[in-house]
Design an enzyme around this catalytic site. Structure first.
Site, short mmCIF file in Angstrom:
data_model
loop_
_atom_site.label_atom_id
_atom_site.label_comp_id
_atom_site.label_asym_id
_atom_site.label_seq_id
_atom_site.Cartn_x
_atom_site.Cartn_y
_atom_site.Cartn_z
N LYS A 175 -1.98 0.12 -1.60
CA LYS A 175 -0.62 -0.43 -1.62
C LYS A 175 0.31 0.57 -0.94
CE LYS A 175 3.03 -2.21 -4.63
NZ LYS A 175 3.43 -2.47 -6.03
N LYS A 224 -2.14 -4.25 0.40
CA LYS A 224 -0.77 -4.79 0.38
C LYS A 224 0.15 -3.84 1.13
CE LYS A 224 2.84 -6.20 -2.91
NZ LYS A 224 3.28 -6.21 -4.31
#
Length: 334
Positions: A202, A256
């Protein structure tokens, strides 16, 4: 890979593109409803919907409406929804204690959906940003996000969500060691079948702005998240993060944001061969919708094309705010 090949005119690449049936026969990747995870935002109240101004077409919805939407998603064949709460400001504290309340907004939503639509999977975010007064994913001490103290709270958050009926825990906080700690707690408390989809790679991205508006944390965020989310310049580091999360007990991993990081998706899938997911985040959605609303892009083409890019990169599934729209298109085409 280099292969012996005849030259033109013996080889005409357009032969395999000449008709719909020919293109279907040689298509390398397929997007199905089973690839989709639909993120939804929930709020307190009854019969309420609130538009998210920075995400056209996306709403925050009360629990009763979320149940109806889950029923619709299940009928379309969407396998899982992901829940994100917009917690009332009065419940946001520096220690994020509302995350551990077994009757918080997320837990109530999980119970209601599981009662009405037991066949659909539910994924719950494990992070403190919807619950902290400062908008960070972890606990803050003297202006610093502390790792181990945060994990203790994340464990309790995971357990109340699992008790409520959540199927998949999705730790998005990026604290070191949290996957192993959560897995151990789930095992010890009778939740051996609860899966973990780790937000392993992320990034500290600028594409999260609309999401923070949707969950109400954007205006509260003090500082930034670069001390715990990844540097967008790094790729090898992502592989180390994935390896650590898998070693600690993650069943699935996520990258992400999505489209700006398709190279990471591809590397993770090639290197580890595990279930790999990507999140087409709020900023990606907002960009496409802005262009669509201005008439610059054709939604029938670009939405599906954007999701096919994830499949081409190796993603097994995609979290996308377009899930319902795409599921309806795929159903109509079948």
């Amino acid at each position: 890979m280099t292969r012996p090949s005849p030259a033109y005119p013996a080889l005409r690449m357009r032969r395999n593109r000449k008709s719909p049936w020919a293109r279907a026969l040689v298509q390398e990747n397929v997007l199905t409803v089973g690839d989709l995870i639909w993120p939804i935002f929930v709020i307190d109240g009854q019969g309420k919907e609130e538009k998210v101004s920075s995400m056209p077409g996306v709403v925050r919805q009360s629990v009763d409406i979320a149940v109806k939407r889950a029923e619709e998603a299940a009928k379309l064949g969407i396998p899982m929804i992901a829940l994100f709460p917009n917690t009332d400001s009065s419940l946001r504290t520096d220690d994020g204690r509302e995350a551990c309340n077994p009757d918080n907004l997320v837990c109530r939503t999980v119970r209601a959906i599981k009662k009405a639509v037991p066949e659909i999977g539910i994924m719950c975010d494990v992070a403190l940003d919807p619950y902290t007064a400062h908008g960070h994913d972890g606990l803050m001490q003297d202006g610093r996000i502390v790792n181990d103290e945060t994990i203790a709270t994340l464990i309790q958050q995971s357990l109340v969500q699992a008790d409520a009926g959540c199927d998949v825990m999705a730790p998005s906080d990026m604290m070191d060691g949290r996957i192993g700690a959560i897995r151990e707690a789930l095992e010890k408390n009778g939740h051996q079948d609860v899966q973990i989809m780790a937000y392993s790679a992320k990034y500290a991205s600028g594409f999260y702005g609309p999401f923070r508006d949707a969950v109400g944390s954007g205006g509260k965020l003090k500082g930034d998240k670069r001390t715990y989310q990844m540097d967008p310049a790094n790729t090898d580091e992502a592989l180390r993060e994935v390896a650590l999360d898998l070693a600690e007990g993650a069943d699935m991993v996520m990258v992400k944001p999505g489209m700006p990081y398709l190279d990471i998706v591809s590397r993770v899938k090639r290197e580890f061969g595990v279930p790999t997911f990507a999140y087409q985040v709020s900023g990606e959605y907002a960009m496409l919708m802005a262009a669509i609303q201005n008439g610059w892009l054709d939604p029938d083409k670009v939405i599906t094309e954007s999701l096919m890019a994830f499949k081409r990169a190796g993603a097994d599934g995609i979290l996308t705010y377009f899930a319902m729209d795409v599921a309806k298109r795929l159903k109509a085409a079948s």
